[in-house]
Design a protein around this motif. Structure first.
Motif, PDB file in Angstrom:
ATOM      1  N   GLN A  54     -10.467   5.792   1.213  1.00  0.00           N
ATOM      2  CA  GLN A  54      -9.334   5.154   2.681  1.00  0.00           C
ATOM      3  C   GLN A  54      -8.574   4.054   2.488  1.00  0.00           C
ATOM      4  O   GLN A  54      -7.981   4.066   3.327  1.00  0.00           O
ATOM      5  CB  GLN A  54     -11.017   4.762   3.397  1.00  0.00           C
ATOM      6  N   GLU A  57      -5.685   6.016   1.627  1.00  0.00           N
ATOM      7  CA  GLU A  57      -4.801   6.186   3.346  1.00  0.00           C
ATOM      8  C   GLU A  57      -4.635   5.061   3.722  1.00  0.00           C
ATOM      9  O   GLU A  57      -3.381   4.899   4.422  1.00  0.00           O
ATOM     10  CB  GLU A  57      -5.977   6.749   4.167  1.00  0.00           C
ATOM     11  N   GLY A  58      -5.671   4.003   3.832  1.00  0.00           N
ATOM     12  CA  GLY A  58      -4.687   3.350   4.416  1.00  0.00           C
ATOM     13  C   GLY A  58      -3.220   1.920   3.824  1.00  0.00           C
ATOM     14  O   GLY A  58      -2.327   1.335   4.745  1.00  0.00           O
ATOM     15  N   LEU A  59      -2.791   2.549   3.144  1.00  0.00           N
ATOM     16  CA  LEU A  59      -1.509   2.553   2.749  1.00  0.00           C
ATOM     17  C   LEU A  59      -0.366   2.827   2.679  1.00  0.00           C
ATOM     18  O   LEU A  59       0.723   3.056   1.747  1.00  0.00           O
ATOM     19  CB  LEU A  59      -1.324   1.658   0.960  1.00  0.00           C
ATOM     20  N   GLY A  60      -0.672   4.190   3.234  1.00  0.00           N
ATOM     21  CA  GLY A  60       0.341   5.090   3.524  1.00  0.00           C
ATOM     22  C   GLY A  60      -0.119   6.262   2.640  1.00  0.00           C
ATOM     23  O   GLY A  60       0.796   6.661   2.199  1.00  0.00           O
ATOM     24  N   ILE A  61      -0.689   6.446   1.987  1.00  0.00           N
ATOM     25  CA  ILE A  61      -0.586   7.393   0.622  1.00  0.00           C
ATOM     26  C   ILE A  61      -0.805   8.714   0.667  1.00  0.00           C
ATOM     27  O   ILE A  61      -1.523   8.458   1.748  1.00  0.00           O
ATOM     28  CB  ILE A  61      -1.262   6.871  -0.678  1.00  0.00           C
ATOM     29  N   ALA A  62      -0.341  10.258   1.059  1.00  0.00           N
ATOM     30  CA  ALA A  62      -0.128  10.812   1.621  1.00  0.00           C
ATOM     31  C   ALA A  62      -0.530  11.727  -0.441  1.00  0.00           C
ATOM     32  O   ALA A  62      -0.658  11.797  -0.999  1.00  0.00           O
ATOM     33  CB  ALA A  62       0.606  11.164   2.292  1.00  0.00           C
ATOM     34  N   ASP A  65       1.092  12.849  -3.842  1.00  0.00           N
ATOM     35  CA  ASP A  65       1.359  11.185  -3.957  1.00  0.00           C
ATOM     36  C   ASP A  65       0.273  11.034  -5.268  1.00  0.00           C
ATOM     37  O   ASP A  65       0.040  11.200  -5.741  1.00  0.00           O
ATOM     38  CB  ASP A  65       1.350  10.243  -3.367  1.00  0.00           C
ATOM     39  N   ARG A 113       3.745   6.152  -6.934  1.00  0.00           N
ATOM     40  CA  ARG A 113       3.819   5.145  -5.691  1.00  0.00           C
ATOM     41  C   ARG A 113       2.813   3.862  -5.140  1.00  0.00           C
ATOM     42  O   ARG A 113       2.864   3.024  -5.017  1.00  0.00           O
ATOM     43  CB  ARG A 113       3.506   5.632  -3.847  1.00  0.00           C
ATOM     44  N   GLU A 136       5.407   0.870  -5.334  1.00  0.00           N
ATOM     45  CA  GLU A 136       5.597  -0.096  -4.226  1.00  0.00           C
ATOM     46  C   GLU A 136       3.571  -0.866  -4.176  1.00  0.00           C
ATOM     47  O   GLU A 136       3.768  -1.826  -3.499  1.00  0.00           O
ATOM     48  CB  GLU A 136       5.355   0.753  -2.957  1.00  0.00           C
ATOM     49  N   HIS A 137       3.101  -0.093  -4.539  1.00  0.00           N
ATOM     50  CA  HIS A 137       1.341  -0.600  -4.833  1.00  0.00           C
ATOM     51  C   HIS A 137       0.776  -1.697  -6.139  1.00  0.00           C
ATOM     52  O   HIS A 137       0.742  -0.125  -7.249  1.00  0.00           O
ATOM     53  CB  HIS A 137       0.901  -0.588  -4.058  1.00  0.00           C
TER      54      HIS A 137
END
Ligand code: AMP
Length: 527
Positions: A54, A57-62, A65, A113, A136-137
């Protein structure tokens, strides 16, 4: 016409769901570097992995990735693996012992990512941050940030569905030449590899086992043990450090039945025992691989009643391909004959096919005397490297391992060398590995490397490069005398040189390329 059975994709999250359902309370323990200990179980890992999915997904990972880890073995690392894979992501484990240029190359090549890392590797992160172009993170595993990430989520999450051929993990080969190459494991290959590992003729795992993977999770997925353990319902014990005293203590405290590591790990284990440590009482099996296990080490385990399971494989083979398995006549065999078999790299399990070929690709007999290039195929063997534009296999799916091996009539396989390390003398092959193993059996020799140097008549002849043990003044003649008892006369090195140390790769293997470069203009006196 289709068969009449169910669609049941072999997806990795099913391994975890199975363990959480059927073996919910089997424990997962971590001894952290600072001495702390944390305990959870398979039900807890399943809950936290859902929370981590979750959070991603909150970080925009699809799905698809790449999520990188730069970490030792521990529970949070395990949670990150299952959470990432469960949301359709691909875990990319990075070996922190790689050189900066390789660290830069693989993270950028993978297009990672997110990076999850242990605080001890903060200096690497600080150094490489400006050179990593896609991350990115950055999330540290062992501070409050990771826990907070999980705490913020409910865990009410259904795994992403997909094909069993979807990727789930990316591992780069350590590479002694050129850039590292990425091997992209699939859900299906990973599940089949885990099923293979649990079989009686491989590791024979069950819910009565407690496994301590000493092999790092960044080295070929800790040989797949974090996937085999939930399948079998086994407990898992992790240590964030590889100190032999800590490992022995942990094995004793947690009743570990199986420990897995490279030969140097077990050398340190015996040094600790010899210095007064006790053999962990529940230990009934160890696995050793990554490079050839010394005979004396295997003998010692055998005499202790601990089954030494010698494995062979490589990143490209997920990695376990062959394993020691006792033959039907095992109990009638003499100890020396048993040791001869254990020193080989194992028998061939279902799912793996092996053959040896000559330099022209012609298949060679399985007679135990002719060696050739080892080729492998099967459902958990690489087909194409990540991002490559051509397959790494031939038209019949054979992958050339780069190893040189013998296949014995009893079905066992014996690695004799790496293809590029074999010394070609007068058209015949001399095994550099055999020379090195014989040499380290000589008192006073700490480490040895054999390489071929140019010879006008024989094309190449062996040169032995030796590191003496501290305080030893062992001579070339003494080493030659020792070798004469162990190898054919024409294999004896033409010369022996002594050095202070030998070059190694990030995974501890001899770096022969560097050595060959250093000695490329070496003139043998007799030549
Ligand atoms: P890696 O992909 O870094 O795990 O390296 C794989 C290579 O390690 C293989 O191709 C072999 O050359 C070597 N290797 C692995 N296991 C063994 C073993 N049991 N004995 C000898 N060499 C091994």
């Amino acid at each position: 016409m289709l068969g009449g059975m169910q669609d049941f994709e072999l997806r990795v999250p099913r391994l975890l769901d199975h363990a959480a359902r059927e073996h919910a309370t089997r424990r997962i323990v971590t001894r952290w570097a600072d001495g702390r200990e944390t305990r959870t179980d398979w039900a807890g890992i399943a809950r936290d992995a859902r929370r981590f999915a979750q959070a991603l997904e909150g970080l925009g990972i699809a799905p698809g990735d790449r999520i990188a880890t730069l970490a030792m073995n521990h529970t949070n690392h395990l949670i990150a693996w299952y959470g990432t894979i469960g949301m359709g992501g691909v875990v990319h484990t990075i070996n922190p012992r790689l050189f900066d240029d390789q660290l830069e190359y693989i993270a950028n090549h993978a297009g990672d990512r997110v990076l999850l890392y242990d605080k001890t590797f903060q200096p690497i992160v600080d150094r490489l941050k400006p050179r990593w172009t896609s991350i990115e993170h950055f999330i540290a595993f062992d501070d409050a940030g990771f826990e907070a990430l999980l705490d913020a989520e409910s865990g009410d999450y259904a795994w992403r569905e997909g094909s069993e051929r979807d990727p789930c993990m990316l591992c780069y080969t350590s590479g002694t030449t050129g850039n590292p190459k990425g091997v992209l494991y699939e859900h299906r290959s990973t599940v089949l590899h885990a099923m293979n590992a649990t079989q009686p003729w491989v590791l024979g795992l069950s819910s009565r086992d407690t496994i301590l993977p000493i092999v790092p999770m960044f080295h070929a997925a800790a040989w797949g043990l974090p996937f085999a353990a939930p399948l079998a319902g086994a407990a898992l014990v992790f240590s964030q450090t590889n100190d032999a005293a800590v490992l022995c203590d942990l094995m004793t405290a947690e009743n570990v039945t199986l420990g897995s590591g490279v030969p140097t790990v077990w050398l340190a284990f015996f040094q600790h025992i010899d210095a007064g440590g006790t053999v962990p009482p529940a230990l009934k099996q160890i696995t050793v691989g990554g490079s050839a296990a010394p005979r004396a080490m295997l003998a010692r385990f055998l005499d202790l009643g601990i089954k030494p399971t010698h494995l062979w494989g490589m990143t490209e083979t997920s990695p376990v391909a062959t394993a020691f398995a006792p033959r039907p006549d095992w109990d009638e065999m003499h100890r020396d004959a048993q040791l001869d078999v254990i020193c080989r790299q194992g028998a061939i399990p279902f799912g793996i096919e092996l053959r040896i070929v000559d330099d022209d690709g012609r298949e060679l007999p399985r007679d135990g005397s002719v060696s050739g290039r080892l080729q492998v195929r099967g459902p958990w063997i690489v087909k194409r490297y990540f991002g490559a534009d051509a397959d790494a296999v031939d038209a019949d799916s054979w992958f050339d391992t780069g190893d040189v091996a013998l296949l014995h009539p009893d079905g066992t396989m014996q690695i004799t060398d790496r293809a590029k390390d074999v010394i070609k003398s007068g058209g015949e092959w001399i095994s550099s590995v055999d020379l090195e193993n014989a040499a380290v059996g000589c008192p006073g020799v700490a480490e040895a490397a054999a390489i071929g140097v140019a010879h006008p008549r024989w094309d190449e002849r062996p040169l032995l490069v030796v590191v003496r043990k501290p305080g030893s003044d062992v001579t070339a003649d003494a080493i030659l005398g020792h070798l004469s008892g162990h190898v054919a006369k024409w294999w004896l090195p033409d010369e022996i040189v002594f050095v202070e140390e030998l070059p190694h790769t990030a995974t501890g293997k001899l770096l022969k390329t560097v050595l060959r470069e250093r000695f490329k203009d070496y003139r043998l006196h007799a030549a």
